[in-house]
Every structure is written in structure tokens, then in C-alpha cells.
Design an enzyme around this catalytic site. Structure first.
Site, mmCIF file in Angstrom:
data_model
loop_
_atom_site.group_PDB
_atom_site.id
_atom_site.type_symbol
_atom_site.label_atom_id
_atom_site.label_comp_id
_atom_site.label_asym_id
_atom_site.label_seq_id
_atom_site.Cartn_x
_atom_site.Cartn_y
_atom_site.Cartn_z
ATOM 1 N NE ARG A 1 -5.302 -1.466 9.542
ATOM 2 C CZ ARG A 1 -4.068 -0.789 9.059
ATOM 3 N NH1 ARG A 1 -4.110 0.374 8.530
ATOM 4 N NH2 ARG A 1 -2.438 -1.695 9.074
ATOM 5 N NE ARG B 1 1.692 -5.528 11.268
ATOM 6 C CZ ARG B 1 2.571 -5.238 10.594
ATOM 7 N NH1 ARG B 1 3.468 -5.910 11.190
ATOM 8 N NH2 ARG B 1 2.600 -4.338 9.728
ATOM 9 N NE ARG C 1 6.950 -2.574 7.186
ATOM 10 C CZ ARG C 1 6.048 -2.770 6.733
ATOM 11 N NH1 ARG C 1 5.060 -2.574 5.111
ATOM 12 N NH2 ARG C 1 4.775 -2.882 7.345
ATOM 13 C CE LYS D 1 -2.332 -0.538 3.473
ATOM 14 N NZ LYS D 1 -1.670 -2.151 4.377
ATOM 15 N NE ARG E 1 5.399 -1.025 10.560
ATOM 16 C CZ ARG E 1 4.781 -0.478 9.256
ATOM 17 N NH1 ARG E 1 4.728 -0.050 8.675
ATOM 18 N NH2 ARG E 1 3.804 -1.387 10.247
HETATM 19 P P1 AMP Z 1 -0.096 0.382 9.243
HETATM 20 O O1 AMP Z 1 1.397 1.013 8.644
HETATM 21 O O2 AMP Z 1 -0.998 0.640 7.999
HETATM 22 O O3 AMP Z 1 0.281 -0.961 8.376
HETATM 23 O O4 AMP Z 1 0.000 0.728 10.753
HETATM 24 C C1 AMP Z 1 0.270 0.428 11.440
HETATM 25 C C2 AMP Z 1 -0.657 -0.217 12.899
HETATM 26 O O5 AMP Z 1 -1.555 0.616 12.820
HETATM 27 C C3 AMP Z 1 -1.470 -1.068 12.452
HETATM 28 O O6 AMP Z 1 -1.001 -2.197 12.747
HETATM 29 C C4 AMP Z 1 -2.669 -0.105 13.163
HETATM 30 O O7 AMP Z 1 -2.403 -1.152 14.526
HETATM 31 C C5 AMP Z 1 -2.587 0.788 12.979
HETATM 32 N N1 AMP Z 1 -3.193 1.182 12.234
HETATM 33 C C6 AMP Z 1 -3.431 2.014 10.972
HETATM 34 N N2 AMP Z 1 -4.596 2.046 10.447
HETATM 35 C C7 AMP Z 1 -5.514 1.959 10.769
HETATM 36 C C8 AMP Z 1 -6.968 2.114 11.274
HETATM 37 N N3 AMP Z 1 -7.776 2.661 10.218
HETATM 38 N N4 AMP Z 1 -7.971 1.673 12.218
HETATM 39 C C9 AMP Z 1 -7.159 0.801 13.373
HETATM 40 N N5 AMP Z 1 -5.762 0.445 13.584
HETATM 41 C C10 AMP Z 1 -4.774 1.326 12.332
#
Ligand code: AMP
Length: 193
Positions: free
Chosen positions: A89, A145, A128, A14, A134
Site C-alpha cells: 500500500r 481511507r 458492506r 480486491k 466492519r
Molecule cells: P483492508 O481490509 O485491506 O481494507 O484493510 C483494512 C485496514 O487494515 C486498512 O485501512 C489499514 O488500516 C490496515 N491495513 C491493511 N493492509 C495494510 C497495509 N498493507 N499497510 C498498512 N495498513 C494496512
């Protein structure tokens, strides 16, 4: 430019494809994961709340996330088009995004779904982890996840299909980053023609 939602499992690309789209079409970019990581780095109250969820591979509660999203959206220039990366999400977030945009005279224009096999996703995320460090890119949290994605997020694909917005791009068919980007750009051009 139409607003775009980019959708897919953790590690599906993404962020990578959002960057390519932003560069070509000059859209605003909202990555909710990046917004949360910045809050954690700043040591804000919100960051402290978010950290517990992120470290556990869980989603931040919808109400909080929806408020963060609306505040971030309202800071961007109007009329330029936005790519939503990592949001929505859950179905509740998708409904809230639709309502929030409608209240501003805007709408979701298309949804780009990235489809990648889970083994490929795991390999990418572990790679990554070594490159970006991270905290949530370790095997146990990644597995959590994936579970959260399957249970809470994947059902949204059907929601977008019913809204007539879903376009899918499959790694096993397109086979390369360049192939994915080309197909995605073609779809965006068509949607905006
Ligand atoms: P990402 O970088 O998009 O993989 O997001 C990392 C983490 O941030 C996720 O595993 C969630 O814990 C939190 N997060 C990001 N976007 C959302 C969302 N739209 N709703 C809930 N949690 C989110």
C-alpha cells in the site's frame, strides 16, 4: 503460477476478485486486512496496535506491516503462487516485497489494478457496513481511507507500471462482476501461458 498483486481503492473489490482467482487457480491468498482483523479478534499485542490505526482509517507503519507480510508468506506452501490482497500500500512496502521475494528466489508476476469511481466505492462500502458490520466502514472513516489511498497508495500504480507489471480493469468499462472476472482470468491465463 505467477504471484499476483491485486490493487485498488477501498471497496474496489480486491477481496471478491481474489476469492474468484484463488478458486480457479488454487493460489495462496494473503489479505493483510484479514490478517490484522484476525489479530484484533484474538486480542494479541499486534491486534491492539493495529486496531488504533484501522479504526482511524490510517495505515499500519511500514516496518511492522512488512514483518507481518514476510511471516505470513513463509507459512504458505512454496511454489504454489500467491495473491497479495491489500499489500503493498506504499512504495516502501512495494520495494520491500520485491526484495523479500527476490531473497526467496521468487518475484511479483503481475499486478491487477481495479479502477472504480469514488461514488460507486462509497455506496458499496456503506452497503458492506450494513451487511458485515466492519467498524471502519462508516462514512467518516471511509473518507479518511480514501484520502490515505490517494496520498500514499495511488502513486504505487505508476511504480508497478514502471516495473512492467500493471494491468488495469475498469468497472465503468466492464460494468459487471462477471465482466471483470472474465477479463481478469484472460489476463492471468495470458501472463502464465
Ligand atoms: P483492508 O481490509 O485491506 O481494507 O484493510 C483494512 C485496514 O487494515 C486498512 O485501512 C489499514 O488500516 C490496515 N491495513 C491493511 N493492509 C495494510 C497495509 N498493507 N499497510 C498498512 N495498513 C494496512
Amino acid at each position: 503460477m505467477k504471484n499476483i498483486v491485486i490493487f485498488g481503492a477501498p471497496g474496489s473489490g480486491k477481496g471478491t476478485y481474489s476469492e474468484a482467482i484463488v478458486e480457479k487457480y488454487n493460489l495462496g491468498h494473503i489479505s493483510t486486512g484479514d490478517v490484522l482483523r484476525a489479530e484484533i479478534k484474538n486480542g494479541s499485542e499486534l491486534g491492539k496496535i493495529a486496531q488504533g490505526y484501522i479504526d482511524n482509517g490510517q495505515l499500519i507503519p511500514d516496518d511492522l506491516m512488512i514483518d507481518i507480510l514476510a511471516a505470513t508468506y513463509d507459512k504458505l506452501p512454496k511454489g504454489q503462487g500467491v495473491i497479495f490482497d491489500g499489500f503493498p500500500r506504499t512504495i516502501a512496502q512495494a520495494e520491500a516485497l520485491k526484495t523479500m521475494l527476490a531473497a526467496r528466489g521468487d518475484e511479483m508476476g503481475m499486478m491487477i489494478e481495479l479502477i472504480v469511481d469514488e461514488q460507486v466505492l462509497m455506496d458499496r462500502l456503506l452497503k458492506r457496513a450494513t451487511e458485515q458490520g466492519r467498524a471502519d466502514d462508516n462514512k467518516e472513516t471511509i473518507q479518511k481511507r480514501f484520502d490515505v489511498y490517494r496520498k500514499q497508495t495511488a502513486p504505487l500504480s505508476q511504480w508497478f507500471q514502471e516495473e512492467g507489471l500493471r494491468q488495469t480493469f475498469s468497472w465503468s468499462e466492464l460494468k459487471s462482476k462477471e465482466g471483470m472476472i472474465e477479463a481478469i482470468f484472460q489476463a492471468i491465463d495470458k501472463a502464465n501461458a
